[in-house]
Design an enzyme around this catalytic site. Structure first.
Site, PDB file in Angstrom:
ATOM      1  N   GLN A  34       0.826  -1.203   0.000  1.00  0.00           N
ATOM      2  CA  GLN A  34       0.000   0.000   0.000  1.00  0.00           C
ATOM      3  C   GLN A  34       0.866   1.261   0.000  1.00  0.00           C
ATOM      4  O   GLN A  34       2.071   1.196   0.247  1.00  0.00           O
ATOM      5  CB  GLN A  34      -0.952  -0.019   1.207  1.00  0.00           C
ATOM      6  CG  GLN A  34      -0.284  -0.355   2.521  1.00  0.00           C
ATOM      7  CD  GLN A  34      -1.161  -1.144   3.492  1.00  0.00           C
ATOM      8  OE1 GLN A  34      -2.359  -1.319   3.275  1.00  0.00           O
ATOM      9  NE2 GLN A  34      -0.579  -1.607   4.581  1.00  0.00           N
ATOM     10  N   GLY A 141      -3.343 -11.707   7.534  1.00  0.00           N
ATOM     11  CA  GLY A 141      -4.230 -12.174   8.600  1.00  0.00           C
ATOM     12  C   GLY A 141      -5.194 -13.261   8.132  1.00  0.00           C
ATOM     13  O   GLY A 141      -5.629 -14.101   8.931  1.00  0.00           O
ATOM     14  N   ASP A 159      -8.630  -5.049  13.198  1.00  0.00           N
ATOM     15  CA  ASP A 159      -8.317  -3.609  13.163  1.00  0.00           C
ATOM     16  C   ASP A 159      -7.685  -3.339  11.807  1.00  0.00           C
ATOM     17  O   ASP A 159      -6.473  -3.166  11.692  1.00  0.00           O
ATOM     18  CB  ASP A 159      -7.348  -3.310  14.325  1.00  0.00           C
ATOM     19  CG  ASP A 159      -6.910  -1.858  14.350  1.00  0.00           C
ATOM     20  OD1 ASP A 159      -7.368  -1.065  13.515  1.00  0.00           O
ATOM     21  OD2 ASP A 159      -6.075  -1.534  15.219  1.00  0.00           O
TER      22      ASP A 159
END
Ligand code: SAM
Length: 283
Positions: A34, A141, A159
């Site tokens: 990103q 994740g 999160d």
């Protein structure tokens, strides 16, 4: 208004924008996952931006980090093992480790660069990274949960960034089903669920996917977050079994400081607005 002095996040669909006046850009890079930017702002301290979206500021991150951790940790009867999926700025990890019952907290962020930048520009959020109970992993994740053994965690805190790019799969039924399998008997997942003013469709899709996976005992909670679209944010708790009662006495006697969260805030956050109750009636 000189656009060069302002960072602006536009919100597609809502056709609104949020701006912060900046002193300077401190850092910019393209990680393998990103686009990362850090600004020094005039009144909000440092600001982290990922793919053009505001993530964390020095001034107001306490709302989000406290509300992503303490309500669920004071709802679970005895949280010992906690995973944080995403959370690379380490602010949620710091809050989780304030709970003495927690024996092991694993933060699993796909992008190590987020944590390395947080260590430099948000050192206060990384204050507990060297706690003996903390474990920082830098992998996807989705894969972490898929590969985990059954019954291996009490609470999963998701999160993450918004459901685009690497975070897209974190809002899907397959991911929730994998979470269901690795949660312990009274296990709970909590996930940031965007704004109930702007993103009701997304909240509805998330809730349906959670229910279909078996995490069908749902409670959405609400809190202010000036930095995020609409300024009014939410998180959704999804339990394997009926959610246990709020451990109010433990919360009242908590041995750590918070800036926003307390017993009254917990109760207020659980209140459901009229339009929300109509959209998602209690089953
Ligand atoms: N508080 C923020 C918000 O709601 O905008 C979230 C902050 S936290 C920095 C989000 C983190 O999610 C990022 O560090 C990003 O690398 C991580 N992330 C996105 N997709 C992921 C995935 N599939 N697995 C693990 N971490 C992921």
């Amino acid at each position: 208004m000189n656009p060069a002095q302002w960072f602006t996040e536009q919100v597609p669909g809502a056709e609104t924008a949020f701006s912060l006046k900046i002193k300077q850009k401190l850092h910019e890079e393209q990680s393998p996952f990103q686009h990362l930017e850090i600004y020094e702002t005039e009144t909000f301290g440092n600001l982290m931006v990922i793919d053009g979206c505001t993530m964390v500021s020095t001034r107001d991150n306490f709302f989000y980090h406290e509300m992503m951790s303490h309500p669920v940790l004071f709802t679970h009867p005895e949280p010992k093992k906690v995973w944080i999926i995403g959370g690379g700025d380490c602010g949620t990890l710091r809050e989780v480790l304030k709970h003495p019952s927690v024996e092991h907290a694993v933060q699993i962020d796909i992008d190590e660069r987020v944590t390395r930048l947080a260590e430099i520009y948000f050192p206060e959020l990384c204050a507990s990274n060297h706690d003996a109970r903390a474990d920082l992993k830098f992998i996807d994740g989705i894969k972490w949960v898929k590969d985990a053994a059954p019954n291996s965690v009490d609470i999963i805190i998701v999160d993450s960034t918004d459901p685009i790019g690497p975070a897209e799969g974190l809002f899907g039924e397959d991911f929730y089903r994998d979470c269901y399998h690795c949660l312990s008997e009274h296990g709970m997942l909590v996930q940031q669920s965007e704004s109930a003013l702007y993103h009701m469709q997304l909240i509805g899709e998330m809730r349906e996917a959670m229910s279909n996976s078996g995490l069908s005992h749902l409670q959405t909670l609400f809190f202010p977050q000036c930095l995020y679209p609409s300024g009014w944010w939410s998180a959704t708790i999804a339990g394997k079994t009926a959610l246990s009662a709020f451990r109010q006495q433990d919360c009242a006697n908590k041995i750590f400081d918070t800036t926003y969260y307390n017993v009254d805030i917990h109760k207020a956050a659980m209140a459901q607005p009229e339009f929300f109750k109509k959209a998602f009636p209690l089953k």
